[in-house]
Design a protein around this motif. Structure first.
Motif, PDB file in Angstrom:
ATOM      1  N   GLY A   1       0.866  -1.183   0.000  1.00 47.04           N
ATOM      2  CA  GLY A   1       0.000   0.000   0.000  1.00 47.04           C
ATOM      3  C   GLY A   1       0.896   1.226   0.000  1.00 47.04           C
ATOM      4  N   GLY A   2       0.406   2.333   0.527  1.00 45.43           N
ATOM      5  CA  GLY A   2       1.212   3.553   0.615  1.00 45.43           C
ATOM      6  C   GLY A   2       2.322   3.368   1.652  1.00 45.43           C
TER       7      GLY A   2
ATOM      8  N   GLY B   1       1.487   3.506   5.412  1.00 42.06           N
ATOM      9  CA  GLY B   1       0.546   2.527   5.965  1.00 42.06           C
ATOM     10  C   GLY B   1       1.282   1.408   6.676  1.00 42.06           C
ATOM     11  N   VAL B   2       0.562   0.330   6.967  1.00 42.19           N
ATOM     12  CA  VAL B   2       1.185  -0.825   7.627  1.00 42.19           C
ATOM     13  C   VAL B   2       1.438  -1.961   6.625  1.00 42.19           C
TER      14      VAL B   2
ATOM     15  N   GLY C   1      -3.107  -0.171  -2.939  1.00 46.62           N
ATOM     16  CA  GLY C   1      -3.815  -0.868  -1.869  1.00 46.62           C
ATOM     17  C   GLY C   1      -4.516  -2.147  -2.303  1.00 46.62           C
ATOM     18  N   SER C   2      -5.448  -2.598  -1.465  1.00 46.28           N
ATOM     19  CA  SER C   2      -6.081  -3.926  -1.583  1.00 46.28           C
ATOM     20  C   SER C   2      -6.628  -4.270  -2.962  1.00 46.28           C
TER      21      SER C   2
ATOM     22  N   GLU D   1      -7.297  -4.137  11.220  1.00 46.48           N
ATOM     23  CA  GLU D   1      -7.288  -2.766  10.673  1.00 46.48           C
ATOM     24  C   GLU D   1      -8.603  -2.100  11.071  1.00 46.48           C
TER      25      GLU D   1
ATOM     26  N   TYR E   1      -9.794   0.847   1.354  1.00 47.01           N
ATOM     27  CA  TYR E   1     -10.549   1.649   2.327  1.00 47.01           C
ATOM     28  C   TYR E   1     -11.666   2.492   1.727  1.00 47.01           C
TER      29      TYR E   1
ATOM     30  N   TYR F   1      -9.477   6.386   6.340  1.00 49.13           N
ATOM     31  CA  TYR F   1      -8.408   5.433   6.020  1.00 49.13           C
ATOM     32  C   TYR F   1      -8.653   4.179   6.838  1.00 49.13           C
ATOM     33  N   THR F   2      -8.331   3.040   6.273  1.00 55.90           N
ATOM     34  CA  THR F   2      -8.451   1.758   6.989  1.00 55.90           C
ATOM     35  C   THR F   2      -7.058   1.179   7.085  1.00 55.90           C
ATOM     36  N   VAL F   3      -6.540   1.073   8.310  1.00 59.95           N
ATOM     37  CA  VAL F   3      -5.130   0.699   8.482  1.00 59.95           C
ATOM     38  C   VAL F   3      -4.911   0.099   9.871  1.00 59.95           C
TER      39      VAL F   3
HETATM   40  N1  GLU Z   1      -6.172  -1.071   4.024  1.00 68.35           N
HETATM   41  C1  GLU Z   1      -5.611  -0.132   3.100  1.00 68.35           C
HETATM   42  C2  GLU Z   1      -6.120  -0.404   1.717  1.00 68.35           C
HETATM   43  O1  GLU Z   1      -6.156  -1.507   1.251  1.00 68.35           O
HETATM   44  C3  GLU Z   1      -4.097  -0.123   3.105  1.00 68.35           C
HETATM   45  C4  GLU Z   1      -3.528   0.016   4.472  1.00 68.35           C
HETATM   46  C5  GLU Z   1      -2.040  -0.074   4.554  1.00 68.35           C
HETATM   47  O2  GLU Z   1      -1.364   0.197   3.562  1.00 68.35           O
HETATM   48  O3  GLU Z   1      -1.554  -0.455   5.643  1.00 68.35           O
HETATM   49  O4  GLU Z   1      -6.488   0.521   1.060  1.00 68.35           O
END
Ligand code: GLU
Length: 327
Positions: free
Chosen positions: A38-39, A42-43, A73-74, A124, A156, A199-201
């Motif tokens: 991802g970015g 992020g994690v 991302g995902s 997350e 996200y 944001y989902t992280v």
């Molecule tokens: N959950 C986020 C996504 O898929 C990425 C989070 C991350 O990079 O840790 O958009």
């Protein structure tokens, strides 16, 4: 004289062997695999790095060289794996579910039959942050504001849209929606160009550290009225974001309520069993070392890493789980 000729022929033969054979043997030995993440704040990005590190330690034994790529991302990762452009990717559990079923972003393409699960990773949470001066205390306050709902390839974006819908908001009508990559949002909040961002992280993340440590004060906004989402979607669960991770955030409460998913590692059935086996084995056999590579892995157990998955297990991963009695 004769002996000399024999010797030089033998020498030439040896040179030809070394020059001709050696590179092909070396090429056949190393399998290069790329993990989509991802970015960089992020994690997923450090998670890809942690997984690559585990398997690269045994490069000589396995002949596998894993590298990491920062991506959108995902959704991007799943699509790139299906297209054969990436071997592995980190993806939200809800996105894995949707891809397997052929819904949401995969409604037109149909079920992604070749998608395979390897293991799940950290939890997350779906969070909303807002600049304090924008007076946003709940989702309804987003009306008329400039809000990042996320780039198309992200996981996200759909979480943001679901949360908004559950609160009776339409991102196309009720506010100025931006479709920015997560890594850009904290800087744009600090520059006063957007007011809030979803944001989902996993936590802690560089993203929220950056967003909450600037001059413009920022807070986490509770995401409530989500009962309809929890009832409708099997992959969502209630969660709470701990504020101790972000001392720069203006919140005084210990945690902020929201909902969440899990990060998962996915691959394709087309990726060889030995590669998936090696990655699974290195992470699980060296579990305590792996867990220390990021604070978001704190609560992980081997058993928990086999839950939250909807695609079938890749045979290479399954082989390992059976060997150690996890399956
Ligand atoms: N959950 C986020 C996504 O898929 C990425 C989070 C991350 O990079 O840790 O958009």
């Amino acid at each position: 004289m004769k002996k000399g000729i024999v010797l030089s022929v033998a020498f030439l033969f040896a040179v030809v062997m070394i020059m001709g054979a050696a590179p092909t043997t070396a090429q056949a030995k190393v399998q290069f695999v790329t993990i989509g993440t991802g970015g960089i704040t992020g994690v997923y990005y450090p998670t890809g790095g942690a997984i690559a590190k585990m398997v690269n330690k045994k490069r000589k034994e396995y002949g596998i060289r894993a590298t990491v790529e920062s991506t959108g991302g995902s959704v991007f990762n799943i699509n790139a794996i299906m297209a054969g452009d990436l071997e592995f990717g980190v993806a939200q559990s809800d996105r894995q579910y949707q891809a397997v079923k052929g819904i949401a972003n995969w409604k037109d393409k149909g079920p992604q039959k070749d998608l395979r699960a390897v293991f799940s990773i950290h939890p997350e949470s779906v969070d909303l942050i807002a600049a304090v001066d924008a007076n946003i205390n709940c989702l309804a306050d987003l009306k008329g504001k400039r809000v990042n709902v996320g780039n198309i390839g992200s996981g996200y974006r759909k979480n943001a849209l679901d949360a908004l819908e559950a609160n009776g908001l339409d991102y196309k009508k009720d506010f100025h929606a931006e479709s920015l990559k997560a890594a850009e949002a904290p800087g744009l909040i600090q520059d006063g160009r957007i007011d809030a961002a979803f944001y989902t992280v996993g936590h802690p993340s560089g993203y929220y550290k950056e967003a909450t440590s600037g001059v413009r004060k920022v807070k986490f906004v509770p995401i409530t009225n989500i009962e309809s989402l929890l009832a409708k979607y099997p992959y969502y669960a209630k969660s709470a974001t701990l504020m101790k991770n972000y001392p720069g955030a203006v919140n005084t409460e210990a945690s902020v309520p929201t909902f969440g998913v899990k990060a998962t590692l996915v691959t394709s059935i087309k990726v060889p069993d030995n590669v998936v086996y090696a990655i699974t084995k290195e992470v699980f056999d060296n579990f305590e070392t792996f867990k220390k590579l990021h604070p978001a892995y704190e609560g992980l157990t081997k058993e928990s890493m086999l839950t939250g998955l909807s695609a079938p297990f890749h045979p290479g991963a399954l082989k390992y789980y059976k060997e150690v009695g996890l399956k």
